[in-house]
Each structure stands twice: as C-alpha cells, then as structure tokens.
Design an enzyme around this catalytic site. Structure first.
Site, PDB file in Angstrom:
ATOM      1  N   GLU A 114      -9.145  -2.426  -5.581  1.00  0.00           N
ATOM      2  CA  GLU A 114      -9.114  -3.697  -4.846  1.00  0.00           C
ATOM      3  C   GLU A 114      -9.918  -3.488  -3.571  1.00  0.00           C
ATOM      4  O   GLU A 114      -9.629  -2.564  -2.805  1.00  0.00           O
ATOM      5  CB  GLU A 114      -7.673  -4.084  -4.512  1.00  0.00           C
ATOM      6  CG  GLU A 114      -7.569  -5.443  -3.854  1.00  0.00           C
ATOM      7  CD  GLU A 114      -6.137  -5.848  -3.535  1.00  0.00           C
ATOM      8  OE1 GLU A 114      -5.946  -6.920  -2.926  1.00  0.00           O
ATOM      9  OE2 GLU A 114      -5.207  -5.079  -3.869  1.00  0.00           O
ATOM     10  N   ARG A 131       1.182   9.321  -9.555  1.00  0.00           N
ATOM     11  CA  ARG A 131       0.289   9.109  -8.417  1.00  0.00           C
ATOM     12  C   ARG A 131       0.286  10.359  -7.545  1.00  0.00           C
ATOM     13  O   ARG A 131       1.174  11.206  -7.639  1.00  0.00           O
ATOM     14  CB  ARG A 131       0.722   7.893  -7.594  1.00  0.00           C
ATOM     15  CG  ARG A 131       2.096   7.989  -6.983  1.00  0.00           C
ATOM     16  CD  ARG A 131       2.340   6.868  -5.990  1.00  0.00           C
ATOM     17  NE  ARG A 131       1.556   7.065  -4.777  1.00  0.00           N
ATOM     18  CZ  ARG A 131       1.480   6.168  -3.799  1.00  0.00           C
ATOM     19  NH1 ARG A 131       2.109   5.016  -3.897  1.00  0.00           N
ATOM     20  NH2 ARG A 131       0.764   6.410  -2.738  1.00  0.00           N
ATOM     21  N   LYS A 136      -2.489   1.959   1.779  1.00  0.00           N
ATOM     22  CA  LYS A 136      -3.554   1.326   2.576  1.00  0.00           C
ATOM     23  C   LYS A 136      -2.976   0.462   3.694  1.00  0.00           C
ATOM     24  O   LYS A 136      -3.531   0.390   4.780  1.00  0.00           O
ATOM     25  CB  LYS A 136      -4.473   0.503   1.670  1.00  0.00           C
ATOM     26  CG  LYS A 136      -5.484   1.344   0.924  1.00  0.00           C
ATOM     27  CD  LYS A 136      -6.557   0.508   0.258  1.00  0.00           C
ATOM     28  CE  LYS A 136      -6.109  -0.098  -1.022  1.00  0.00           C
ATOM     29  NZ  LYS A 136      -7.193  -0.759  -1.770  1.00  0.00           N
TER      30      LYS A 136
END
Length: 553
Positions: free
Chosen positions: A34, A260, A270
């Site tokens: 993204e 992850r 983020k």
C-alpha cells in the site's frame, strides 16, 4: 537463495507439489504494497520471498500497488517503494501494476454480487456497524437494511458511484453470516465513499473498494498462482475464497500465510513509525535508526546483508521475536570482505612523541583490505604529533589494561612501539596531552625478549581531517515495543550520539563506499548530513564483533 534450505519450508513444499501435479504451468507471485509509507525490513521479507520464488521457478513476480485508499496513497511513496525494490536487486514482471487499474472490474463484480443478492447498501454508521457485528463471544445481528430489494440496492449503489452521498453515509456490504464464528465474515464492507482526489484516477471515482474485496480479484485478474501474505490475514482467507466463488471468476488463486517479521527493540507498524516522525523522535523515514529500507541503506546496510538475513530467519507459520544481533551479524559478515580498513579517532587526545624532530615525517604503506589485496594500499604518516583515542590511555597502570599508561609500552597500529612518559592536564584536571617516546627499531616488529601486547590505532595530527561520527543504538529500550500499548514510554534517549574526531587524510581521495575503522566498527559516509554540516559525516553501521545465539543462524 539457498535451495537446500528453502525446499524444506512449507511454501516451497506446496509449490513443488503443485508443479509435480501439473496444477500450474507457470508460477506467478506478487508483491502488493500500500503506497502510504516507506518500506521497512518486514516488507523486505515479503519482497525476498515473492521475488526469489519467481526466480527459482522461472516464473514472474508482479509489483502491484494497493492504491484503494485515496486519502493515504501518495506518489512519493510509490516512487520510494520502486527505488527500494530495485536497490534490493529485483525486477518485477513487465510494467508496474495498480489496483486502481481494475476499478471498473471491481464495480462490475459488485453489481454482480448485488444482483445475486450477496451484497446490499447499508445506511448504518461506522459505530453502528461495529456494534451490530458483535464480539468473539457474542453473535452479530442483521442490519435493518440487509433485506432491501435487489432493485433498491442497485439504485443506491449507483447513487454512491455518482457522488450522491457523503463520506461515511452509506456503504456496500457483503451478505454472508452475522453469526459466523469468524467476525470478518459478518457482512464485511466491500465499498465505501471517499471524496478525495486519487493519485492515479484523480476525481473519477467517489467509491473505493476495500482491500479484502479488491485484493483477491486483482490476484485473479493477474493470474497469480500463489498469493502469499502474513499471518494477520489468516482470518481473511475465508472471505478471499467466498468472494472469488460468488463472483464466479475464471482464475482461482490460493492464499497462503507465513509469519510476519518481529524484530527486537523495533516497531514495524507504519502507523507507529509515522508517530515517531511526527513527534520528532527521529528525523524522517530515512533516519538511520529507522527499520525502513531507506534508513537501513543510509546506515550502511547492503542488499546482500538484508537478503542473507531473510534467508536465515526462514519461513514458518509461527510468529517469534528475532534477535537484532542476527541482522547485525549479516551486515558485519558482508562488510568484512568488502569494506577497506582505515583509522579514525572518534574521541581524540593529543599525543606528542618527544624523541622525534618537530617536522619529522615518515610514510608508511598499508593495505586497504587484509582479505583482498585488490583493494590496493594507502599512505599513513608517522609524525611527532598524533591523535589517539582517549579511552586508550589510563593514568594509573592496571595489569588487565592492555593499552597505554605511564611508563607502559604499547604498539601503534602499522608503526612503532611507544612508551608514555608524562601527561599534561587542563585546569579541570582533564588530561590534555600525553608525552611519549618511541623505539625506532620496532617498525612493524617486536624486539626479542620483550612482550608488548597492546595495539592501539592513531592518526597523524598534520595528515588528518576533522569528521563527525554518528553512533546509533536501538530506538527502544524494551525488546518487544510492538506489543506494548505505552511503547512511547520506552524511547531510548541515547539512540544517537554525535562525536567529533578525525580521519586519515588519504581516505577522502579514495572512492570507497564502506569503511572499517580499526577497532571502532563499520561506517558509511552520510552524504545528506555531510552536505548540511559542511564537514564529512559518518554513520556507524555496526560494531566489529558481537556474540550471537547460534540457534538463530
């Protein structure tokens, strides 16, 4: 990538089985960031996995920007992400893909779901939708708008598309099961209104698909064979399958989840990284203390070191916290063979060799790299006045201290043995100068029957230039700040130290990128700060040695 290691992980086993059973003619993966921020070390793991898989199986890997949120998608992030992927040494398949390219397709499939009575336009507010959805222990309840006629839903959805409603006033939801044990399947939102200009489509659309609706369809349209994502999307897998099945699309990719990356003393959210910048705890996305790829690059990390790190942590279905020492091990191991060796003095004190003439100058040639002679040589000059590091001298002798003390001998790296005779202090009692003698018969050799164990680095005062050294530590003082709600309470106020010292003058004539400073560590020139301060500035990448848990290698 080491094939022997990666053939053992579950993703490769799946792919190998699919190839053996001739399910796919060609393997195709994708990396779908993204564009709402800069990539970090966690993204590097996904980049490495997706691109290396396509490489090993002679397949393709798409770069697809998930630009479904016009509020957060920015061109500067798109540019940065492309730059980071190229820096890591990867090329994506053909042209860059954008989710926004398929907006017409998504709209068509949304209409299809409405006509099949699998979607409806809801007028509940965000808070009401959340309340109606229930909890893990409490089943959800149907929206009062759930049983509207197909005709009315088509009319309302058309109005949504034409900008009739305001942001948040209505949304399109899938009609699945409000009592499902998987909360994601309780009539998830497929489309929402956002009257913002989009970085690619400008003001053409007033409605935008959610990630869950657009992602699986994009995978299908691009004929992705293996859609790889982190474990946080495990519950979304049911919705991924449901959407593809209900729209009856031709290609049917499958989603597989892996753990992850969680790194000690680091946050990889983020949103939280943006807070660090906003609160001026760090100076931008490329601050060398940041876990972003641009930050790691500025600190002196190499593509090879990051790839080695990704290979060593492997791929599994279980989340665990990775030692930061493993990342440091990878860059240290890489730089050891490619970084030339020079001397720098970070915390200088002046040393005067009294049995040398004032204008004495002796040229000494030293190798730039011990492991690789192709790096050539450079000159150092032995003179009367030199700098040594303040930590390499103690006024009082200590049997365990193998450095310089009064009436104690030590060797200067690449040069002679010296002996401290006396010192001079300033008005505050701080040592200002050290006076020594040298033994002219000890150039690069030890005298017979005379043990000199200590070796210290040094720089000629006359043949040196001033430099700034930026030394870094982790931003956080706790191992797992990502799991702490009050993570900002654990900011390391000493995460950066700035020192003023000296480097060898001959260093600036060399066109090297990385440097190993004797006994100090590995460094890289920070061009950005050097230009600003108008003095050469070095970022410390990593120390020379560090113990590491061998279980993590």
């Amino acid at each position: 990538m080491n094939k022997n290691i990666y053939n053992k992980n579950f993703i490769f086993k799946i792919i190998n089985k699919d190839i053996k059973n001739k399910i796919y003619k060609k393997i195709k993966t994708r990396f779908p960031p993204e564009p709402n921020g800069f990539l970090h070390i966690g993204h590097a793991k996904s980049i490495y996995l997706n691109f290396e898989i396509s490489k090993i199986y002679n397949g393709n890997c798409n770069l697809r920007f998930d630009d479904t949120n016009p509020e957060k998608s920015k061109k500067k992030y798109i540019k940065s992400i492309k730059k980071d992927i190229k820096w890591m040494g990867y090329k994506w398949n053909k042209k860059t893909m954008y989710t926004s390219k398929y907006f017409k397709n998504f709209y068509k499939y949304a209409i299809k779901l409405i006509k099949k009575n699998y979607a409806y336009v809801d007028k509940l507010s965000k808070i009401e939708i959340k309340n109606y959805r229930g909890t893990l222990k409490k089943a959800g309840k149907n929206s009062p708008y759930r049983n509207q006629s197909i005709k009315k839903n088509l009319i309302l959805f058309e109005k949504m598309k034409n900008g009739y409603f305001n942001d948040g006033e209505v949304c399109l939801r899938a009609k699945i099961n409000m009592k499902s044990k998987n909360i994601i399947m309780r009539d998830p939102v497929l489309y929402r209104i956002k009257k913002n200009s989009h970085c690619k489509t400008k003001n053409k659309w007033f409605i935008y698909p959610t990630y869950d609706f657009s992602h699986c369809i994009s995978d299908s349209l691009e004929k992705i064979t293996h859609s790889l994502c982190s474990l946080e999307f495990l519950d979304n897998k049911s919705l991924y399958k449901w959407i593809l099945k209900k729209i009856n699309i031709k290609n049917y990719p499958k989603q597989y989840e892996f753990s992850r990356l969680n790194l000690e003393y680091t946050i990889l959210s983020k949103r939280k990284l943006k807070i660090l910048i906003k609160k001026k705890i760090v100076k931008g996305w490329d601050d060398p203390r940041m876990p972003t790829i641009s930050g790691l690059k500025r600190r002196g990390y190499t593509p090879k070191s990051i790839k080695d790190f990704c290979e060593k942590i492997g791929v599994s279905k279980k989340n665990h916290l990775i030692e930061i020492k493993l990342l440091e091990y990878c860059i240290r191991n890489n730089l050891n063979s490619i970084a030339p060796r020079f001397m720098s003095i970070i915390n200088p004190i002046k040393l005067i060799i009294i049995n040398l003439p004032k204008n004495y100058k002796e040229k000494i040639i030293v190798n730039n790299q011990i492991l690789n002679k192709k790096f050539g040589t450079h000159k150092i000059y032995f003179c009367r006045n030199i700098y040594i590091d303040r930590s390499d001298f103690k006024e009082n002798f200590n049997s365990k201290y193998r450095r310089l003390s009064i009436n104690k001998e030590v060797r200067l790296r690449h040069a002679y043995i010296i002996k401290a005779i006396k010192i001079k202090k300033d008005n505050n009692g701080k040592i200002k100068k050290i006076f020594c003698t040298y033994d002219k018969n000890t150039l690069k050799k030890n005298p017979i029957n005379r043990k000199v164990k200590g070796v210290i680095h040094w720089i000629s005062q006359k043949y040196s230039i001033p430099a700034i050294f930026r030394l870094f530590q982790p931003i956080f003082t706790i191992k797992n700040p990502e799991q702490n709600k009050n993570y900002l309470n654990y900011i390391n106020k000493k995460s950066i130290k700035i020192k003023k010292g000296f480097i060898e003058k001959d260093l600036i004539s060399k066109k090297f990128k990385f440097f190993q400073f004797e006994r100090e560590g590995y460094f890289i020139i920070d061009k950005k700060t050097s230009k600003k301060n108008k003095i050469i500035t070095f970022n410390k990448t990593v120390s020379l040695k560090e113990k590491i848990n061998k279980k993590n290698i």
